[in-house]
Design an enzyme around this catalytic site. Sequence first.
Site, PDB file in Angstrom:
ATOM      1  N   GLY A  64       0.794  -1.197   0.016  1.00 54.48           N
ATOM      2  CA  GLY A  64      -0.017   0.137   0.024  1.00 54.48           C
ATOM      3  C   GLY A  64       0.889   1.293  -0.040  1.00 54.48           C
ATOM      4  N   ARG A 106      10.273  -1.177  -4.171  1.00 56.54           N
ATOM      5  CA  ARG A 106       9.013  -1.291  -5.223  1.00 56.54           C
ATOM      6  C   ARG A 106       8.943   0.018  -6.049  1.00 56.54           C
ATOM      7  NH1 ARG A 106       3.410  -3.326  -2.943  1.00 56.54           N
ATOM      8  NH2 ARG A 106       3.444  -3.975  -5.254  1.00 56.54           N
ATOM      9  N   ASP A 254      -1.420   4.627  -6.369  1.00 55.94           N
ATOM     10  CA  ASP A 254      -0.009   4.585  -6.199  1.00 55.94           C
ATOM     11  C   ASP A 254       1.011   5.665  -6.639  1.00 55.94           C
ATOM     12  OD1 ASP A 254      -1.046   1.713  -5.974  1.00 55.94           O
ATOM     13  OD2 ASP A 254       0.941   1.739  -5.005  1.00 55.94           O
TER      14      ASP A 254
HETATM   15  O1  MRU Z   1       0.478  -4.010  -4.506  1.00 60.44           O
HETATM   16  P1  MRU Z   1       0.008  -3.326  -3.360  1.00 60.44           P
HETATM   17  O2  MRU Z   1      -0.893  -3.991  -2.466  1.00 60.44           O
HETATM   18  O3  MRU Z   1       1.148  -2.378  -2.590  1.00 60.44           O
HETATM   19  O4  MRU Z   1      -0.907  -2.352  -4.101  1.00 60.44           O
HETATM   20  C1  MRU Z   1      -1.649  -1.410  -3.222  1.00 60.44           C
HETATM   21  C2  MRU Z   1      -2.545  -0.475  -4.187  1.00 60.44           C
HETATM   22  O5  MRU Z   1      -2.717  -0.542  -5.459  1.00 60.44           O
HETATM   23  C3  MRU Z   1      -3.564   0.473  -3.503  1.00 60.44           C
HETATM   24  O6  MRU Z   1      -4.521   0.422  -3.989  1.00 60.44           O
HETATM   25  C4  MRU Z   1      -2.599   1.861  -3.410  1.00 60.44           C
HETATM   26  O7  MRU Z   1      -1.123   1.584  -2.916  1.00 60.44           O
HETATM   27  C5  MRU Z   1      -3.330   2.762  -2.662  1.00 60.44           C
HETATM   28  S1  MRU Z   1      -3.024   2.402  -0.805  1.00 60.44           S
HETATM   29  C6  MRU Z   1      -3.912   3.594   0.100  1.00 60.44           C
END
Ligand code: MRU
Length: 360
Positions: A64, A106, A254
Amino acid sequence: MTQSPPWHPDAALSQSSYSAAELARTNDRVYLLEQRDLPVSEKYHVYTSAKGVADAIKTMVVRGAPAIGISAAYGMVLAALEALSLDAAGYLHAMGNAGNVLNAARPTAVNLAWAVSKCLRLAEEHAHSPGADRWQAMADLARQIHIDDVAACRTMGRIGGEYFPDTGTILTHCNAGALATGGYGTALGVIRGAIELGKNIRVLADETRPYLQGARLTAWELHKDGIHVEVLADNMAGFYMARGEISAVVVGADRIAKNGDVANKIGTYSVACLARMHNIPFYVAAPWSTVDLNTPDGSKIPIEERSRDEVAKVGGAVLIPDGVGARHPAFDVTPAALITKIFTERGAFDPAEIASGAAA
Ligand code: MRU
């Protein structure tokens, strides 16, 4: 690994009984909730090095966008501790290395690089201070990043909650909740905000293949809060939209490019197309730390590719024949034209207003 939150329940900056990431009061340990084991077990790992935190981000212990930014800042606190006895040049070198390792974990969520660059700026300012002072200043900054994120979530929750109907069913994709932020959540924060405004809101959560953040995490945290939630397999949203059962969609982000294009979890773009087809408002909620004015549009956002196995297996069970490939872009880009509003702590913006929101 600890089974229960290793801090006093009143002390978590998440303002909740659980937290994706917390820094120990002693500033020498970082606690991360093991999100890969949710909803089956709620356990915390303890980290004592920046490298350990970077590995946890890479392997999705914590995920997230805002939560990995906060975790990275806490990782920089551990790096400052590891560099306690170094002179100014050694300190800056060590902090630069730690920042690089964390940044490489990431690529898509800009909150990670945003938090690391704030920490590196502070490292420059304090390079000549005694080691213990540099370390304490880094801890103060990292905690402030966490506190500000929770405050931003609550503010955008109130702002966005106004846009929901008094009674309705909201679809969300992935997990943009307390687990993905410092606490409270972005998309789920807007849902919480609407409920706090007295609205009668039910939630449909896309399961969100392949990592199942919707089924495992969104369902877990909403259910824990007593918010009505049901999980949909990813191919069901259109069915319920066509039947008029979905009032609005809200998702997190993101990275938000200058032109209002939004990168979010893979599958978000498909949901946005379906919403447009059915004239359903499609909202994005994110803190300003997710806005990247240096990226002109979505085509320039780096998209993380994860491993074949995350698609080819679920819970260890093999789904795809040996020798057959699988693709796994972890994110996609929803063009600004499909987005009704972007909720941030600075207000609700039309996507085209994002660039001017910088002055807000
Ligand atoms: O791969 P992830 O679980 O890190 O992806 C998370 C998302 O795509 C969320 O929607 C995004 O980070 C927003 S979190 C408030």
